[in-house]
Design a protein around this motif. Structure first.
Motif, short mmCIF file in Angstrom:
data_model
loop_
_atom_site.label_atom_id
_atom_site.label_comp_id
_atom_site.label_asym_id
_atom_site.label_seq_id
_atom_site.Cartn_x
_atom_site.Cartn_y
_atom_site.Cartn_z
N THR A 36 0.83 -1.20 0.00
CA THR A 36 0.00 0.00 0.00
C THR A 36 0.86 1.25 0.00
N ALA A 37 1.95 1.23 0.79
CA ALA A 37 2.83 2.39 0.87
C ALA A 37 3.58 2.65 -0.44
N LEU A 38 3.92 1.57 -1.16
CA LEU A 38 4.69 1.72 -2.39
C LEU A 38 3.82 1.97 -3.62
N SER A 39 2.54 1.68 -3.52
CA SER A 39 1.65 1.83 -4.68
C SER A 39 1.71 3.26 -5.21
N GLY A 40 1.89 3.37 -6.52
CA GLY A 40 1.94 4.68 -7.16
C GLY A 40 3.33 5.26 -7.24
N GLN A 41 4.31 4.65 -6.57
CA GLN A 41 5.69 5.14 -6.62
C GLN A 41 6.48 4.39 -7.70
N LYS A 42 7.28 5.11 -8.44
CA LYS A 42 8.10 4.50 -9.48
C LYS A 42 9.48 4.11 -8.98
N GLU A 43 9.94 4.76 -7.94
CA GLU A 43 11.25 4.46 -7.38
C GLU A 43 11.30 4.91 -5.93
N GLY A 44 12.32 4.44 -5.22
CA GLY A 44 12.44 4.84 -3.83
C GLY A 44 13.39 3.94 -3.06
N LYS A 45 13.31 4.03 -1.74
CA LYS A 45 14.17 3.27 -0.84
C LYS A 45 13.31 2.30 -0.04
N ILE A 46 13.76 1.05 0.04
CA ILE A 46 13.04 0.05 0.80
C ILE A 46 14.00 -0.64 1.76
N LEU A 47 13.62 -0.74 3.02
CA LEU A 47 14.46 -1.38 4.04
C LEU A 47 14.43 -2.89 3.85
N ILE A 48 15.56 -3.54 4.12
CA ILE A 48 15.69 -4.97 3.83
C ILE A 48 16.09 -5.77 5.07
N THR A 49 15.45 -6.90 5.25
CA THR A 49 15.88 -7.92 6.21
C THR A 49 16.15 -9.19 5.42
N GLU A 50 17.36 -9.72 5.55
CA GLU A 50 17.75 -10.92 4.82
C GLU A 50 17.49 -12.17 5.64
N ILE A 51 16.98 -13.19 4.98
CA ILE A 51 16.82 -14.51 5.59
C ILE A 51 17.66 -15.46 4.74
N ILE A 52 18.75 -15.96 5.31
CA ILE A 52 19.66 -16.81 4.55
C ILE A 52 19.53 -18.25 5.04
N ARG A 53 19.23 -19.14 4.10
CA ARG A 53 19.09 -20.56 4.40
C ARG A 53 20.00 -21.35 3.47
N GLU A 54 20.10 -22.64 3.72
CA GLU A 54 20.94 -23.48 2.87
C GLU A 54 20.43 -23.50 1.43
N ASP A 55 19.10 -23.46 1.28
CA ASP A 55 18.52 -23.59 -0.06
C ASP A 55 17.94 -22.30 -0.61
N ALA A 56 18.09 -21.20 0.12
CA ALA A 56 17.49 -19.96 -0.35
C ALA A 56 18.12 -18.74 0.32
N HIS A 57 18.12 -17.64 -0.42
CA HIS A 57 18.56 -16.34 0.10
C HIS A 57 17.40 -15.38 -0.13
N LEU A 58 16.64 -15.11 0.92
CA LEU A 58 15.40 -14.36 0.79
C LEU A 58 15.55 -12.94 1.28
N LEU A 59 14.88 -12.02 0.59
CA LEU A 59 14.88 -10.62 0.98
C LEU A 59 13.45 -10.21 1.33
N TYR A 60 13.29 -9.63 2.51
CA TYR A 60 11.99 -9.10 2.94
C TYR A 60 12.12 -7.59 3.05
N GLY A 61 11.18 -6.88 2.43
CA GLY A 61 11.29 -5.43 2.37
C GLY A 61 10.19 -4.72 3.16
#
Length: 206
Positions: A36-61
């Motif tokens: 909802t916060a990003l809707s309508g925006q074409k660019e910007g800054k998003i905070l990231i939390t990484e979840i690193i596993r043996e089978d995946a490297h996930l990014l949550y914004g």
């Protein structure tokens, strides 16, 4: 470790955003609140939390530090993984979720799909008193969503809303048939419901 990404939002759905930085595209999982916060925006800054596993490297914004802080706190609770934390944050915005936790309101947590009595109790026990920065603005959760969006200001329904909602629910792990059924029922009861509200209410009913 990635702290944040700044770039163009080349694709945006209720569950993910594709951020292009220096010619590289990063697929970032997001909550409905951040969508909802990003809707309508074409660019910007998003905070990231990484979840690193043996089978995946996930990014949550996250669009705000408050939501990211809540996500990290939820992840410390036994039985709450990143996807469950994202569903919780999609069900209630940060200030409302903080109020629920601060005031020990168990019913709103139990109303979230996948959150049973024991998990709801653990969230309240483990997190009450641990959200000082957010608790300052906490107030009673008197606007907990119901099963309809009547009386709320919403965008008119367009032809992509049902498909977008079902797709988002599938990404969150819900069966397509069940998602379609709930989405149809909610649209029938409120044809003007927005995609954000449609997903929120579906999460309460699935």
């Amino acid at each position: 470790m990635i702290a944040y990404l700044r770039g163009a939002y080349t694709e945006l759905t209720p569950t993910a955003v594709l951020v292009e930085c220096a010619g590289v595209g990063y697929s970032v999982a997001i909550s409905l609140t951040t969508y909802t916060a990003l809707s309508g925006q074409k660019e910007g800054k998003i905070l990231i939390t990484e979840i690193i596993r043996e089978d995946a490297h996930l990014l949550y914004g996250f669009a705000t530090a408050a939501e990211q802080d809540l996500f990290r706190h939820l992840m410390t609770v036994s039985g709450v993984g990143p996807n469950t934390a994202r569903i919780i944050l999609s069900s209630y915005p940060p200030h409302e979720l903080t109020s629920i936790i601060t005031l020990g309101q168990i019913e709103p947590l139990k109303a979230i799909k996948g959150i049973g009595l024991k998990t709801a109790q653990r969230i309240l026990v483990d997190l009450r008193g641990k959200l000082p920065a957010l608790e300052e603005d906490a107030s009673p959760a008197t606007t907990i969503p119901t099963t309809t969006s009547r009386g709320k200001k919403v965008q008119p329904l367009d032809t992509t809303t049902p498909q977008e909602a079902v797709s988002a629910l599938k990404m969150l792990g819900y069966p397509e048939a069940s998602a379609q059924k709930v989405v149809r029922e909610l649209i029938a009861s409120d044809p003007t419901i927005s995609v954000e509200e449609l997903i929120k209410q579906s999460l309460k009913l699935l």
